[in-house]
Write a protein that holds these residues in place. Structure first.
Motif, PDB file in Angstrom:
ATOM      1  N   ALA A 110       0.833  -1.204   0.000  1.00 41.38           N
ATOM      2  CA  ALA A 110       0.000   0.000   0.000  1.00 41.38           C
ATOM      3  C   ALA A 110       0.868   1.254   0.000  1.00 41.38           C
ATOM      4  CB  ALA A 110      -0.931   0.006   1.207  1.00 41.38           C
ATOM      5  N   LEU A 111       1.892   1.245   0.841  1.00 39.11           N
ATOM      6  CA  LEU A 111       2.792   2.392   0.911  1.00 39.11           C
ATOM      7  C   LEU A 111       3.531   2.586  -0.403  1.00 39.11           C
ATOM      8  CD1 LEU A 111       4.097   4.655   2.537  1.00 39.11           C
ATOM      9  CD2 LEU A 111       5.746   2.980   3.392  1.00 39.11           C
ATOM     10  N   GLU A 112       4.018   1.494  -0.972  1.00 43.99           N
ATOM     11  CA  GLU A 112       4.721   1.597  -2.249  1.00 43.99           C
ATOM     12  C   GLU A 112       3.812   2.183  -3.327  1.00 43.99           C
ATOM     13  OE1 GLU A 112       7.315  -0.968  -5.464  1.00 43.99           O
ATOM     14  OE2 GLU A 112       6.251  -2.029  -3.889  1.00 43.99           O
ATOM     15  N   PHE A 113       2.577   1.720  -3.381  1.00 43.89           N
ATOM     16  CA  PHE A 113       1.636   2.207  -4.382  1.00 43.89           C
ATOM     17  C   PHE A 113       1.387   3.705  -4.212  1.00 43.89           C
ATOM     18  CE2 PHE A 113      -2.540   3.203  -6.052  1.00 43.89           C
ATOM     19  CZ  PHE A 113      -2.448   2.674  -7.335  1.00 43.89           C
ATOM     20  N   VAL A 114       1.144   4.128  -2.984  1.00 42.67           N
ATOM     21  CA  VAL A 114       0.866   5.548  -2.742  1.00 42.67           C
ATOM     22  C   VAL A 114       2.089   6.406  -3.073  1.00 42.67           C
ATOM     23  CG1 VAL A 114       0.290   7.275  -0.987  1.00 42.67           C
ATOM     24  CG2 VAL A 114      -0.944   5.111  -1.053  1.00 42.67           C
ATOM     25  N   LEU A 115       3.274   5.956  -2.677  1.00 43.60           N
ATOM     26  CA  LEU A 115       4.476   6.737  -2.986  1.00 43.60           C
ATOM     27  C   LEU A 115       4.745   6.801  -4.483  1.00 43.60           C
ATOM     28  CD1 LEU A 115       6.958   5.639  -0.171  1.00 43.60           C
ATOM     29  CD2 LEU A 115       5.675   7.780  -0.346  1.00 43.60           C
ATOM     30  N   GLU A 116       4.468   5.724  -5.177  1.00 43.57           N
ATOM     31  CA  GLU A 116       4.744   5.657  -6.610  1.00 43.57           C
ATOM     32  C   GLU A 116       3.697   6.385  -7.443  1.00 43.57           C
ATOM     33  OE1 GLU A 116       6.995   4.503  -9.952  1.00 43.57           O
ATOM     34  OE2 GLU A 116       7.473   4.310  -7.844  1.00 43.57           O
ATOM     35  N   HIS A 117       2.419   6.237  -7.082  1.00 46.03           N
ATOM     36  CA  HIS A 117       1.348   6.748  -7.927  1.00 46.03           C
ATOM     37  C   HIS A 117       0.526   7.862  -7.308  1.00 46.03           C
ATOM     38  CE1 HIS A 117       2.144   3.462 -10.637  1.00 46.03           C
ATOM     39  NE2 HIS A 117       2.073   2.632  -9.619  1.00 46.03           N
ATOM     40  N   GLY A 118       0.600   8.016  -6.006  1.00 44.63           N
ATOM     41  CA  GLY A 118      -0.224   9.016  -5.335  1.00 44.63           C
ATOM     42  C   GLY A 118       0.343  10.419  -5.474  1.00 44.63           C
ATOM     43  N   ARG A 119      -0.525  11.364  -5.355  1.00 47.88           N
ATOM     44  CA  ARG A 119      -0.137  12.764  -5.397  1.00 47.88           C
ATOM     45  C   ARG A 119      -0.614  13.420  -4.109  1.00 47.88           C
ATOM     46  NH1 ARG A 119       3.346  13.906  -9.450  1.00 47.88           N
ATOM     47  NH2 ARG A 119       2.296  15.524 -10.561  1.00 47.88           N
ATOM     48  N   ALA A 120       0.216  14.297  -3.592  1.00 47.54           N
ATOM     49  CA  ALA A 120      -0.140  15.029  -2.382  1.00 47.54           C
ATOM     50  C   ALA A 120      -1.172  16.101  -2.725  1.00 47.54           C
ATOM     51  CB  ALA A 120       1.107  15.673  -1.777  1.00 47.54           C
ATOM     52  N   SER A 121      -1.906  16.546  -1.732  1.00 50.97           N
ATOM     53  CA  SER A 121      -2.926  17.560  -1.961  1.00 50.97           C
ATOM     54  C   SER A 121      -2.306  18.915  -2.275  1.00 50.97           C
ATOM     55  CB  SER A 121      -3.839  17.682  -0.743  1.00 50.97           C
ATOM     56  OG  SER A 121      -3.088  18.090   0.385  1.00 50.97           O
ATOM     57  N   HIS A 122      -1.099  19.147  -1.807  1.00 55.42           N
ATOM     58  CA  HIS A 122      -0.369  20.379  -2.091  1.00 55.42           C
ATOM     59  C   HIS A 122       1.095  20.158  -1.725  1.00 55.42           C
ATOM     60  CE1 HIS A 122      -1.430  20.788   2.176  1.00 55.42           C
ATOM     61  NE2 HIS A 122      -0.366  21.549   2.291  1.00 55.42           N
ATOM     62  N   PHE A 123       1.920  21.148  -2.001  1.00 54.74           N
ATOM     63  CA  PHE A 123       3.328  21.041  -1.629  1.00 54.74           C
ATOM     64  C   PHE A 123       3.458  21.237  -0.128  1.00 54.74           C
ATOM     65  CE2 PHE A 123       3.987  21.954  -6.106  1.00 54.74           C
ATOM     66  CZ  PHE A 123       5.018  21.096  -6.417  1.00 54.74           C
ATOM     67  N   PHE A 124       4.041  20.275   0.545  1.00 48.84           N
ATOM     68  CA  PHE A 124       4.259  20.377   1.983  1.00 48.84           C
ATOM     69  C   PHE A 124       5.645  20.960   2.217  1.00 48.84           C
ATOM     70  CE2 PHE A 124       0.884  17.300   1.680  1.00 48.84           C
ATOM     71  CZ  PHE A 124       0.064  17.644   2.737  1.00 48.84           C
ATOM     72  N   ILE A 125       5.782  22.218   1.846  1.00 48.14           N
ATOM     73  CA  ILE A 125       7.051  22.929   1.998  1.00 48.14           C
ATOM     74  C   ILE A 125       6.744  24.230   2.715  1.00 48.14           C
ATOM     75  CG2 ILE A 125       9.059  23.914   0.823  1.00 48.14           C
ATOM     76  CD1 ILE A 125       8.292  22.293  -1.648  1.00 48.14           C
ATOM     77  N   SER A 126       7.465  24.504   3.762  1.00 50.12           N
ATOM     78  CA  SER A 126       7.255  25.767   4.467  1.00 50.12           C
ATOM     79  C   SER A 126       7.955  26.889   3.715  1.00 50.12           C
ATOM     80  CB  SER A 126       7.802  25.677   5.894  1.00 50.12           C
ATOM     81  OG  SER A 126       9.209  25.552   5.855  1.00 50.12           O
ATOM     82  N   ARG A 127       7.514  28.122   3.937  1.00 46.31           N
ATOM     83  CA  ARG A 127       8.158  29.279   3.308  1.00 46.31           C
ATOM     84  C   ARG A 127       9.643  29.331   3.646  1.00 46.31           C
ATOM     85  NH1 ARG A 127       6.296  33.496   1.139  1.00 46.31           N
ATOM     86  NH2 ARG A 127       4.109  33.735   0.701  1.00 46.31           N
ATOM     87  N   SER A 128       9.987  29.053   4.893  1.00 45.21           N
ATOM     88  CA  SER A 128      11.398  29.120   5.279  1.00 45.21           C
ATOM     89  C   SER A 128      12.207  28.072   4.535  1.00 45.21           C
ATOM     90  CB  SER A 128      11.553  28.959   6.789  1.00 45.21           C
ATOM     91  OG  SER A 128      11.044  27.709   7.198  1.00 45.21           O
ATOM     92  N   ASN A 129      11.626  26.905   4.291  1.00 46.39           N
ATOM     93  CA  ASN A 129      12.313  25.867   3.532  1.00 46.39           C
ATOM     94  C   ASN A 129      12.510  26.299   2.084  1.00 46.39           C
ATOM     95  OD1 ASN A 129      13.602  23.431   3.177  1.00 46.39           O
ATOM     96  ND2 ASN A 129      11.722  22.289   2.850  1.00 46.39           N
TER      97      ASN A 129
END
Length: 149
Positions: A110-129
């Motif tokens: 399940a994890l492999e499938f999500v990492l390979e084919h899934g898309r996040a809802s948005h970029f999880f990057i902070s402004r400082s990053n």
């Protein structure tokens, strides 16, 4: 006991970070071009805000690390990560993995499938990053100063 393997090209924290940086940079520049074309005030800041909020990137995590976090989350019910941005990423990822697990899929596949084919809802990057790690990627020309972002 058979160990689960993730595609060799996608292994490693550095690979994941480069993929995230590249995806974010490409999306940001598309938005920036659009903002400039439509003469938006302060296009660099507006493009950054929009890209952070609406992008749909791959999950930028290594399989082995993700597997350890997921197992800890499933066994203890808590996420062993710090920071609100990172916790939000892991909660979203865990939710997608758990949906597949409820259908009868094991944790690793399940994890492999999500990492390979899934898309996040948005970029999880902070402004400082963004400022610290992606500054060179975000400057389409010298006219934009990261201090204004």
């Amino acid at each position: 006991m058979k160990t689960h393997t993730f595609p060799a090209a996608a292994v490693g924290h550095t690979y994941c970070r480069r993929r995230r940086d590249k995806e974010f940079s490409q999306y940001y520049h598309e938005v920036l071009r659009f903002m400039k074309k439509h003469r938006v005030k302060n296009p660099a800041r507006q493009a950054l805000d929009y890209a952070l909020a609406t992008g749909s990137p791959h999950y930028d995590v290594d399989f082995d690390y993700a597997y350890r976090i997921m197992c800890a989350h499933l066994n203890r019910g808590s996420l062993p990560v710090k920071g609100e941005v990172r916790k939000a990423l892991w909660l979203e990822l865990a939710g997608k993995v758990q949906e597949l697990m409820q259908a009868g899929v094991g944790v690793a596949p399940a994890l492999e499938f999500v990492l390979e084919h899934g898309r996040a809802s948005h970029f999880f990057i902070s402004r400082s990053n963004v400022r610290a790690h992606l500054g060179k990627l975000l400057q389409p020309s010298r006219q934009y100063n990261l201090g204004s972002l």
